[in-house]
Write an enzyme that holds these catalytic residues in place. Sequence first.
Site, short mmCIF file in Angstrom:
data_model
loop_
_atom_site.label_atom_id
_atom_site.label_comp_id
_atom_site.label_asym_id
_atom_site.label_seq_id
_atom_site.Cartn_x
_atom_site.Cartn_y
_atom_site.Cartn_z
CE LYS A 177 53.89 50.65 37.83
NZ LYS A 177 53.27 49.32 37.68
CB SER A 219 53.60 48.27 33.74
OG SER A 219 53.04 48.07 35.04
CB SER A 223 53.07 45.11 36.25
OG SER A 223 52.69 45.23 34.91
N1 GLN Z 1 51.61 43.00 30.87
C1 GLN Z 1 50.26 43.05 31.37
C2 GLN Z 1 49.46 44.07 30.62
O1 GLN Z 1 50.02 44.76 29.80
C3 GLN Z 1 50.26 43.31 32.85
C4 GLN Z 1 50.43 44.72 33.22
C5 GLN Z 1 50.34 44.94 34.69
O2 GLN Z 1 50.41 44.01 35.49
N2 GLN Z 1 50.16 46.19 35.05
O3 GLN Z 1 48.29 44.20 30.80
#
Ligand code: GLN
Length: 490
Positions: A78, A158, A182
């Site tokens: 990532k 994400s 995410s």
């Molecule tokens: N969807 C959540 C956010 O936008 C989680 C994102 C994540 O876990 N990095 O904050």
Amino acid sequence: MSDLTKLTLKTALDGLASKSFSSVELTKAHVEAVESARVLNAFVLETPEQAIDMAKASDARRASGSAGPLDGAPLGIKDLFCTKGIRSTAGSKIIGKFIPTYESTITANLWRDGAVMLGKLNMDEFAMGSSNETSAWGPVVNPWRTRGGNAKLTPGGSSGGSASAVAAELCLGATATDTGGSIRQPASFTGTVGIKPTYGRCSRWGVVAFASSLDQAGPMARTVEDAAILLTSMAGHDPKDSTSLAVETPDFASFVGKSVKGLRIGVPKEYRVDNMPAEIDALWEQGIAWLKDAGCEIVEVSLPHTKYALPAYYIVAPAEASSNLARYDGMRYGLRVEGANLTDTYEKSRAEGFGAEVKRRIMIGAYVLSAGYYDAYYVKALKVRRRIADDFDQAFEKVDALLTPTAPSAAFSLGDRSDDPVAMYLNDIFTVTVNLAGLPGMSVPAGLDATGLPLGLQLIGRALDEGTLFSLGGALEKAADFRAKPQKWW
Ligand code: GLN
């Protein structure tokens, strides 16, 4: 050689050990797969030369009898992880062409164990999002489509690049991060396995910060066993991260396949939310039945503060983000837009460099931390966070793990929710609680919805009890016998 991309990480490692093929062959097959799947936009940077060099070095180590536990296995990383000498952008224009002079601890651990890097994976900007649509590199496309349909679906976010690359067999596994879901939500959307370990299990050093008290790295893979193998390499105490836990890392793979007989599994009644698709409810019931068949005892539990988790998360996470992201001022990294004076340069650089979702979070964060609202919002959210953790503590007096759906929907179409932040945030309803409490959570593919899209079930464990999750995840995987794969169209 293209069949080499169909192997699991475990079978690939076995094949390398028995010299059925070399790491160079295995890596070339994956490099080709990556090149032929650019329409998915899963990779933001391909590093084929680096990959072949690492594979050659791996073959040499194997020939000399000094191969490590992941030796020769091609992985995707990532883009939130800093990789030495290789552009790392966190999906943001503001970081621009930043080339780190250091390696994140997690990736260093993977290279120490012999893994091969195929490239950097797309993600939501600074890991803020649930659909990979906030990336400065454009959205990632899910390799799955509805049966007979051709609409482009989100792989979730994400860690959308990680999910899409693993599901489309572009890599044997990938690193990912999870601040509010995410790892688990994209795993659910792509029929892959993802685990967010206990906060502190994996070092955050060299991982671009979003919300430091919630951020945690973990693996995504195609099987529970593969995820266990990867986590064993990634985890470990790191003196460079003050929140890293000084605990032993067990051999997580040894838990996969262990009997789960006699384990008590909690089913939290507050997770039966309104408007949840009937199929997700049905799959949850099916998961309960599978674990019962495997000898578990099912117990209904209550996590009464669940309904406050999402609002608390969307205060705490932006608050920490607004503070963490203050460092991107156009002076030290990436993009700089010259202004009339220093302040003007800061403002222009930040206005130009951050995307809309990141700006929204910075504004929310600055607001909830501002003098007049600090107690009303930020401190209140911290109190709610404590209550949520207490709910879990009480539940874990009665049960060994919890079973819930991972997300309240299957993968949705790209563009579907991008103009409605609240609808997007609601997708995190079952995952954020786990980050707020610092607990481990895993998503295991369990079935398909009526349109043929994958759905995952979530297992939540006690702090540092990932082992039990791997045993339960293995049991669910076996019972679900999930073999569906996306039909290749890319
Ligand atoms: N969807 C959540 C956010 O936008 C989680 C994102 C994540 O876990 N990095 O904050």
